[in-house]
Design a protein around this motif. Structure first.
Motif, PDB file in Angstrom:
ATOM      1  N   MET A   1       0.835  -1.174   0.000  1.00 18.46           N
ATOM      2  CA  MET A   1       0.000   0.000   0.000  1.00 18.46           C
ATOM      3  C   MET A   1       0.887   1.248   0.000  1.00 18.46           C
ATOM      4  O   MET A   1       1.828   1.348   0.788  1.00 18.46           O
ATOM      5  CB  MET A   1      -0.906  -0.006   1.232  1.00 18.46           C
ATOM      6  N   ALA A   2       0.599   2.166  -0.876  1.00 19.13           N
ATOM      7  CA  ALA A   2       1.385   3.400  -0.979  1.00 19.13           C
ATOM      8  C   ALA A   2       1.206   4.254   0.271  1.00 19.13           C
ATOM      9  O   ALA A   2       0.151   4.252   0.901  1.00 19.13           O
ATOM     10  CB  ALA A   2       0.955   4.190  -2.204  1.00 19.13           C
ATOM     11  N   ILE A   3       2.279   4.967   0.616  1.00 22.21           N
ATOM     12  CA  ILE A   3       2.194   5.969   1.675  1.00 22.21           C
ATOM     13  C   ILE A   3       2.598   7.315   1.089  1.00 22.21           C
ATOM     14  O   ILE A   3       3.376   7.379   0.126  1.00 22.21           O
ATOM     15  CB  ILE A   3       3.045   5.615   2.911  1.00 22.21           C
ATOM     16  N   TYR A   4       2.057   8.354   1.668  1.00 21.47           N
ATOM     17  CA  TYR A   4       2.320   9.715   1.218  1.00 21.47           C
ATOM     18  C   TYR A   4       2.968  10.474   2.363  1.00 21.47           C
ATOM     19  O   TYR A   4       2.564  10.317   3.522  1.00 21.47           O
ATOM     20  CB  TYR A   4       1.017  10.403   0.810  1.00 21.47           C
ATOM     21  N   GLU A   5       3.962  11.263   2.033  1.00 22.65           N
ATOM     22  CA  GLU A   5       4.623  12.089   3.034  1.00 22.65           C
ATOM     23  C   GLU A   5       4.401  13.551   2.672  1.00 22.65           C
ATOM     24  O   GLU A   5       4.790  13.990   1.592  1.00 22.65           O
ATOM     25  CB  GLU A   5       6.113  11.784   3.107  1.00 22.65           C
ATOM     26  N   LEU A   6       3.774  14.261   3.587  1.00 26.21           N
ATOM     27  CA  LEU A   6       3.535  15.686   3.424  1.00 26.21           C
ATOM     28  C   LEU A   6       4.525  16.417   4.319  1.00 26.21           C
ATOM     29  O   LEU A   6       4.538  16.199   5.531  1.00 26.21           O
ATOM     30  CB  LEU A   6       2.096  16.039   3.831  1.00 26.21           C
ATOM     31  N   ARG A   7       5.357  17.241   3.712  1.00 29.57           N
ATOM     32  CA  ARG A   7       6.350  18.013   4.458  1.00 29.57           C
ATOM     33  C   ARG A   7       6.005  19.489   4.328  1.00 29.57           C
ATOM     34  O   ARG A   7       5.796  19.977   3.226  1.00 29.57           O
ATOM     35  CB  ARG A   7       7.756  17.771   3.910  1.00 29.57           C
ATOM     36  N   THR A   8       5.965  20.177   5.456  1.00 30.68           N
ATOM     37  CA  THR A   8       5.670  21.603   5.466  1.00 30.68           C
ATOM     38  C   THR A   8       6.797  22.326   6.185  1.00 30.68           C
ATOM     39  O   THR A   8       7.087  22.028   7.343  1.00 30.68           O
ATOM     40  CB  THR A   8       4.341  21.899   6.184  1.00 30.68           C
ATOM     41  N   TYR A   9       7.425  23.249   5.481  1.00 24.89           N
ATOM     42  CA  TYR A   9       8.457  24.097   6.066  1.00 24.89           C
ATOM     43  C   TYR A   9       7.886  25.497   6.221  1.00 24.89           C
ATOM     44  O   TYR A   9       7.449  26.102   5.235  1.00 24.89           O
ATOM     45  CB  TYR A   9       9.694  24.173   5.173  1.00 24.89           C
ATOM     46  N   THR A  10       7.868  26.008   7.433  1.00 27.49           N
ATOM     47  CA  THR A  10       7.510  27.395   7.681  1.00 27.49           C
ATOM     48  C   THR A  10       8.821  28.158   7.803  1.00 27.49           C
ATOM     49  O   THR A  10       9.660  27.833   8.652  1.00 27.49           O
ATOM     50  CB  THR A  10       6.673  27.550   8.959  1.00 27.49           C
ATOM     51  N   LEU A  11       8.987  29.126   6.922  1.00 27.76           N
ATOM     52  CA  LEU A  11      10.232  29.877   6.873  1.00 27.76           C
ATOM     53  C   LEU A  11      10.167  31.103   7.774  1.00 27.76           C
ATOM     54  O   LEU A  11       9.086  31.592   8.107  1.00 27.76           O
ATOM     55  CB  LEU A  11      10.514  30.331   5.439  1.00 27.76           C
ATOM     56  N   GLN A  12      11.325  31.602   8.117  1.00 22.47           N
ATOM     57  CA  GLN A  12      11.392  32.882   8.816  1.00 22.47           C
ATOM     58  C   GLN A  12      10.816  33.953   7.895  1.00 22.47           C
ATOM     59  O   GLN A  12      10.989  33.890   6.675  1.00 22.47           O
ATOM     60  CB  GLN A  12      12.831  33.212   9.165  1.00 22.47           C
ATOM     61  N   THR A  13      10.125  34.904   8.480  1.00 24.22           N
ATOM     62  CA  THR A  13       9.510  35.975   7.703  1.00 24.22           C
ATOM     63  C   THR A  13      10.558  36.664   6.822  1.00 24.22           C
ATOM     64  O   THR A  13      11.660  36.976   7.273  1.00 24.22           O
ATOM     65  CB  THR A  13       8.854  37.008   8.636  1.00 24.22           C
ATOM     66  N   GLY A  14      10.194  36.839   5.545  1.00 19.62           N
ATOM     67  CA  GLY A  14      11.072  37.528   4.607  1.00 19.62           C
ATOM     68  C   GLY A  14      12.103  36.652   3.929  1.00 19.62           C
ATOM     69  O   GLY A  14      12.929  37.159   3.157  1.00 19.62           O
ATOM     70  N   LYS A  15      12.075  35.346   4.142  1.00 25.00           N
ATOM     71  CA  LYS A  15      13.107  34.451   3.599  1.00 25.00           C
ATOM     72  C   LYS A  15      12.657  33.647   2.387  1.00 25.00           C
ATOM     73  O   LYS A  15      13.415  32.836   1.870  1.00 25.00           O
ATOM     74  CB  LYS A  15      13.607  33.500   4.687  1.00 25.00           C
TER      75      LYS A  15
END
Length: 105
Positions: free
Chosen positions: A1-15
């Motif tokens: 069964m396939a798995i999905y990886e969701l990656r979220t990077y929150t950057l420093q403001t202005g970067k």
């Protein structure tokens, strides 16, 4: 069964502009050498400013682990990571399964 990886990077403001430059110059060229597991990269707009989100599809957990090992063993990717990581405020990773209804990527 396939798995999905969701990656979220929150950057420093202005970067975001700097992060975009690093991805275009270092990150994507390094990642594109590895097996194609990427569904897509997305950047935040309204309500999700300073975010880079990417979704990956793997055959199973062994495939996922082998993929990331290959990426992190790649010296070109590690050059990118050294430049990109200082821009990150937070990182979230989620592993998900496809729902038993609707379309599957």
């Amino acid at each position: 069964m396939a798995i999905y990886e969701l990656r979220t990077y929150t950057l420093q403001t202005g970067k975001m502009a700097e992060a975009t430059e690093y991805y275009q110059t270092y990150g994507w060229p390094a990642l594109s050498k590895h097996p194609d597991r990427l569904i897509g990269y997305f950047t935040g707009d309204v309500g999700a400013l300073n975010k880079i989100v990417h979704l990956w599809k793997f055959e199973d957990d062994a495939d996922r682990r082998a993929f990331w090992k290959g990426v992190y063993d790649d010296p070109d990717f590690m050059v990118f990571a050294g430049k990109f990581r200082p821009l990150i405020q937070t990182q979230e990773n989620q592993l998900m399964l496809s729902a038993p209804w609707g379309p599957t990527p």
